[in-house]
Design a protein around this motif. Structure first.
Motif, PDB file in Angstrom:
ATOM      1  N   UNK A  38      16.678 -14.672  -7.936  1.00  0.00           N
ATOM      2  CA  UNK A  38      16.279 -13.810  -6.823  1.00  0.00           C
ATOM      3  C   UNK A  38      17.337 -13.879  -5.714  1.00  0.00           C
ATOM      4  N   UNK A  39      17.755 -15.117  -5.392  1.00  0.00           N
ATOM      5  CA  UNK A  39      18.723 -15.285  -4.294  1.00  0.00           C
ATOM      6  C   UNK A  39      20.081 -14.696  -4.656  1.00  0.00           C
TER       7      UNK A  39
ATOM      8  N   UNK B 228       0.809  -1.221   0.000  1.00  0.00           N
ATOM      9  CA  UNK B 228       0.000   0.000   0.000  1.00  0.00           C
ATOM     10  C   UNK B 228       0.848   1.279   0.000  1.00  0.00           C
ATOM     11  N   UNK B 229       2.133   1.133   0.228  1.00  0.00           N
ATOM     12  CA  UNK B 229       3.022   2.304   0.176  1.00  0.00           C
ATOM     13  C   UNK B 229       3.279   2.754  -1.264  1.00  0.00           C
ATOM     14  N   UNK B 230       2.842   1.928  -2.225  1.00  0.00           N
ATOM     15  CA  UNK B 230       3.177   2.227  -3.621  1.00  0.00           C
ATOM     16  C   UNK B 230       1.910   2.590  -4.389  1.00  0.00           C
ATOM     17  N   UNK B 231       1.881   3.817  -4.841  1.00  0.00           N
ATOM     18  CA  UNK B 231       0.659   4.350  -5.452  1.00  0.00           C
ATOM     19  C   UNK B 231       0.509   3.886  -6.904  1.00  0.00           C
ATOM     20  N   UNK B 232      -0.684   3.502  -7.215  1.00  0.00           N
ATOM     21  CA  UNK B 232      -0.998   3.103  -8.591  1.00  0.00           C
ATOM     22  C   UNK B 232      -1.067   4.352  -9.470  1.00  0.00           C
ATOM     23  N   UNK B 233      -0.393   4.322 -10.598  1.00  0.00           N
ATOM     24  CA  UNK B 233      -0.376   5.445 -11.527  1.00  0.00           C
ATOM     25  C   UNK B 233      -1.603   5.341 -12.442  1.00  0.00           C
ATOM     26  N   UNK B 234      -2.636   6.098 -12.096  1.00  0.00           N
ATOM     27  CA  UNK B 234      -3.907   5.998 -12.835  1.00  0.00           C
ATOM     28  C   UNK B 234      -3.801   6.567 -14.249  1.00  0.00           C
ATOM     29  N   UNK B 235      -2.901   7.529 -14.424  1.00  0.00           N
ATOM     30  CA  UNK B 235      -2.770   8.134 -15.750  1.00  0.00           C
ATOM     31  C   UNK B 235      -2.215   7.134 -16.768  1.00  0.00           C
ATOM     32  N   UNK B 236      -1.276   6.306 -16.297  1.00  0.00           N
ATOM     33  CA  UNK B 236      -0.633   5.383 -17.231  1.00  0.00           C
ATOM     34  C   UNK B 236      -0.995   3.921 -16.964  1.00  0.00           C
ATOM     35  N   UNK B 237      -1.908   3.693 -16.023  1.00  0.00           N
ATOM     36  CA  UNK B 237      -2.337   2.322 -15.693  1.00  0.00           C
ATOM     37  C   UNK B 237      -1.111   1.448 -15.401  1.00  0.00           C
ATOM     38  N   UNK B 238      -0.380   1.891 -14.393  1.00  0.00           N
ATOM     39  CA  UNK B 238       0.986   1.372 -14.197  1.00  0.00           C
ATOM     40  C   UNK B 238       1.322   1.356 -12.716  1.00  0.00           C
ATOM     41  N   UNK B 239       2.081   0.366 -12.278  1.00  0.00           N
ATOM     42  CA  UNK B 239       2.535   0.324 -10.881  1.00  0.00           C
ATOM     43  C   UNK B 239       4.034   0.052 -10.846  1.00  0.00           C
ATOM     44  N   UNK B 240       4.725   0.867 -10.081  1.00  0.00           N
ATOM     45  CA  UNK B 240       6.172   0.700  -9.965  1.00  0.00           C
ATOM     46  C   UNK B 240       6.542   0.501  -8.501  1.00  0.00           C
ATOM     47  N   UNK B 241       7.416  -0.454  -8.243  1.00  0.00           N
ATOM     48  CA  UNK B 241       7.902  -0.695  -6.880  1.00  0.00           C
ATOM     49  C   UNK B 241       9.422  -0.784  -6.918  1.00  0.00           C
ATOM     50  N   UNK B 242      10.067   0.064  -6.166  1.00  0.00           N
ATOM     51  CA  UNK B 242      11.527   0.051  -6.134  1.00  0.00           C
ATOM     52  C   UNK B 242      12.132   0.227  -7.517  1.00  0.00           C
ATOM     53  N   UNK B 243      11.521   1.062  -8.338  1.00  0.00           N
ATOM     54  CA  UNK B 243      12.064   1.329  -9.666  1.00  0.00           C
ATOM     55  C   UNK B 243      11.705   0.282 -10.710  1.00  0.00           C
TER      56      UNK B 243
ATOM     57  N   UNK C 273      10.103  -6.444 -16.109  1.00  0.00           N
ATOM     58  CA  UNK C 273      11.286  -6.638 -16.943  1.00  0.00           C
ATOM     59  C   UNK C 273      11.841  -8.058 -16.824  1.00  0.00           C
ATOM     60  N   UNK C 274      11.615  -8.706 -15.700  1.00  0.00           N
ATOM     61  CA  UNK C 274      12.020 -10.114 -15.572  1.00  0.00           C
ATOM     62  C   UNK C 274      11.269 -10.957 -16.589  1.00  0.00           C
TER      63      UNK C 274
ATOM     64  N   UNK D 262      18.729  -9.754 -12.635  1.00  0.00           N
ATOM     65  CA  UNK D 262      18.878  -8.358 -13.052  1.00  0.00           C
ATOM     66  C   UNK D 262      17.748  -7.485 -12.483  1.00  0.00           C
ATOM     67  N   UNK D 263      16.503  -7.943 -12.674  1.00  0.00           N
ATOM     68  CA  UNK D 263      15.358  -7.128 -12.221  1.00  0.00           C
ATOM     69  C   UNK D 263      15.324  -7.024 -10.698  1.00  0.00           C
ATOM     70  N   UNK D 264      15.576  -8.140 -10.029  1.00  0.00           N
ATOM     71  CA  UNK D 264      15.498  -8.140  -8.560  1.00  0.00           C
ATOM     72  C   UNK D 264      16.662  -7.334  -7.973  1.00  0.00           C
ATOM     73  N   UNK D 265      17.824  -7.439  -8.590  1.00  0.00           N
ATOM     74  CA  UNK D 265      18.977  -6.683  -8.097  1.00  0.00           C
ATOM     75  C   UNK D 265      18.666  -5.186  -8.106  1.00  0.00           C
ATOM     76  N   UNK D 266      18.112  -4.745  -9.219  1.00  0.00           N
ATOM     77  CA  UNK D 266      17.800  -3.320  -9.352  1.00  0.00           C
ATOM     78  C   UNK D 266      16.745  -2.917  -8.320  1.00  0.00           C
TER      79      UNK D 266
END
Lengths: 78, 409
Positions: B131-132, B5-20, B232-233, B56-60
């Motif tokens: 992931x590990x 819930x700390x990560x806001x859904x981007x309603x304009x672009x129908x998109x969710x980003x977490x930690x980049x 991206x994964x 790659x994706x998890x590292x970032x």
């Protein structure tokens, strides 16, 4: 001279008894063998032709793969 | 520690980003089908990108999420996101400067592979190896290129547990160049042109945050298991697979791979959308607005536009033919971030999903409450009905303003 066999009945049988896109899956799994015979076939091409002639060796590979993926034996009629 | 819930859904672009990282849901039908397609091509060295795409994706992502945290807090963060995203459970307490040997009995990949395909000949949880590796690299300040991460036992093979070994050593996965930030396309959207769109979308805004891993770290929902992927994964799996297929077979490799990648999307659309459209949530918040079959498709689009997959719309829609669009679809955004411009459309999952939706609404009795839920039922339906054909006509990664796909009988 190498003899050829028509693989279409095997592929039609696989289509009728296996999962969706099973023929593309067969081509994917056996791609190096098809390329060796300069064959680039897709399911769409299979559906629009009456006969696809391939070598006996490749025919056996396709038949075995089709049977493995369908989970039963291909029995020719007639 | 981690709260979705700390990560806001981007309603304009129908998109969710977490930690980049852009985040998207997929169901187990899609993920297992995609991975099986890749593994079918056993002449490719696919483990390199199966693990590397994840690492790659998890590292970032973890680099961002663990910024300022100490070792124990970082372990907790990694454990939390793994569970929240629906991958299963991992205990990182044994991880130290030298790496870790880890066992778990809760794994999305192993469980759902066995459910869908039966026993596997070799371990299938490549994601967790990646992931590990990434968690180890971030927490102990190592470089990915110095890490070896392998799965040694797998429940999908009949083993009692999944076992992993992560240590410094010869790297056994691909390392990728730094990617670009997300670049949205700002082209004005053609709307769904459906009077109830806003009502349905508003009813489900925020609903994605309720779909989090349970006590087993899994997300059972709508009759499938969902997993919240780093976009991206999962997309790099497609892109790297097609790239390698191109090396083997040129343009034919793209065609053949594309057909099977679309089939994975088709299964996803069919099963997941079918589950959504027979759910109590649909019954209460969407079904009252539905009169025609076209309403069912538009209702579904209005709902899934709250899930982070971009903005789905239809510019033409009938049983015979539909033209769908997606503005800022997850596959194109991902391709552009990681690879730039493409010479061919790269949105196989979206396109297969649209086809599955058409199949579901027009070729089954779903709207009368009869749902096809089994693999055999799916196969039987595909064999007995004239299937929809699919053509990807436009793609943002090709330089177009939106994704467009035609689906017709």
């Amino acid at each position: 001279m190498h003899s050829k066999k028509n693989i279409k009945p095997v592929l039609d049988w696989a289509n009728a008894n296996g999962e969706a896109k099973i023929t593309d899956r067969i081509f994917m799994k056996l791609l190096p063998y098809f390329l060796k015979e300069n064959l680039q076939i897709t399911e769409k091409m299979v559906n629009s032709t009456q006969s696809i002639e391939i070598s006996n060796e490749l025919y056996e590979l396709v038949c075995n793969m089709a049977e493995e993926l369908v989970g039963s034996s291909f029995v020719t009629k007639g | 520690m981690f709260d979705i819930n700390d990560y806001k859904f981007d309603e304009e672009h129908n998109y969710l980003e977490i930690g980049g990282e852009a985040m998207i849901f997929h169901c187990h039908h899609y993920i297992t089908n995609l991975q099986r397609t890749i593994l079918d091509a056993d002449y490719l060295d696919s483990s390199l990108f199966l693990i590397g795409s994840a690492s790659d994706a998890v590292y970032y992502q973890l680099t961002n999420l663990c910024d300022g945290l100490n070792i124990e807090e970082s372990k907790q963060m990694a454990k939390d996101i793994y569970k929240t995203f629906g991958y299963g459970l991992i205990d990182l307490s044994s991880m130290d400067e030298n790496g870790c040997k880890l066992e778990t009995t809760k794994s999305f990949f192993s469980k759902t592979w066995k459910m869908k395909f039966g026993k596997s000949d070799k371990p299938v949880d490549y994601y967790t190896s990646g992931f590990l590796a990434a968690a180890y690299a971030v927490i102990y300040k190592k470089e990915l290129k110095d890490i070896n991460a392998v799965q040694t036992t797998c429940m999908a093979c009949g083993d009692e547990v999944n076992s992993f070994s992560v240590e410094l050593g010869e790297c056994n996965f691909a390392i990728y160049p730094k990617k670009q930030p997300t670049k949205f396309n700002t082209t004005p959207k053609v709307s769904l042109n459906w009077e109830h769109e806003e009502a349905v979308t508003n009813a489900f805004l925020g609903a994605h945050a309720t779909m989090i891993g349970n006590e087993e770290g899994l997300i059972p929902a709508f009759g499938v298991y969902l997993v919240r992927n780093q976009s991206d994964y999962v997309n790099r799996l497609q892109f790297e697979f097609v790239r390698q297929m191109t090396e083997v077979a040129g343009e034919y490799g793209v065609t053949l791979a594309g057909e099977l990648l679309m089939e994975a999307g088709h299964a996803c659309g069919f099963f997941t959308y079918g589950g959504i459209m027979t759910s109590p949530e649909w019954e209460g918040a969407v079904k009252p607005y539905l009169k025609t079959k076209e309403d069912w498709i538009k209702g579904l689009a209005a709902l899934v536009n709250t899930m982070g997959w971009g903005y789905h719309t239809a510019v033409e829609l009938s049983e015979q033919k539909a033209v769908f669009r997606n503005y800022n679809d997850f596959e194109d955004l991902s391709y552009i971030r990681m690879y730039g411009k493409s010479e061919y459309p790269t949105h196989w999952a979206n396109s297969g999903g649209f086809t599955g939706l058409m199949q579901l609404v027009y070729n089954t009795d779903l709207i009368d409450g009869e749902r096809v839920e089994t693999e055999e039922g799916f196969r039987e339906m595909r064999r007995s009905k004239v299937g929809y054909k699919t053509k990807m006509t436009k793609g943002i990664s090709c330089g177009d303003d939106f994704l467009e796909v035609e689906v017709w009988l």
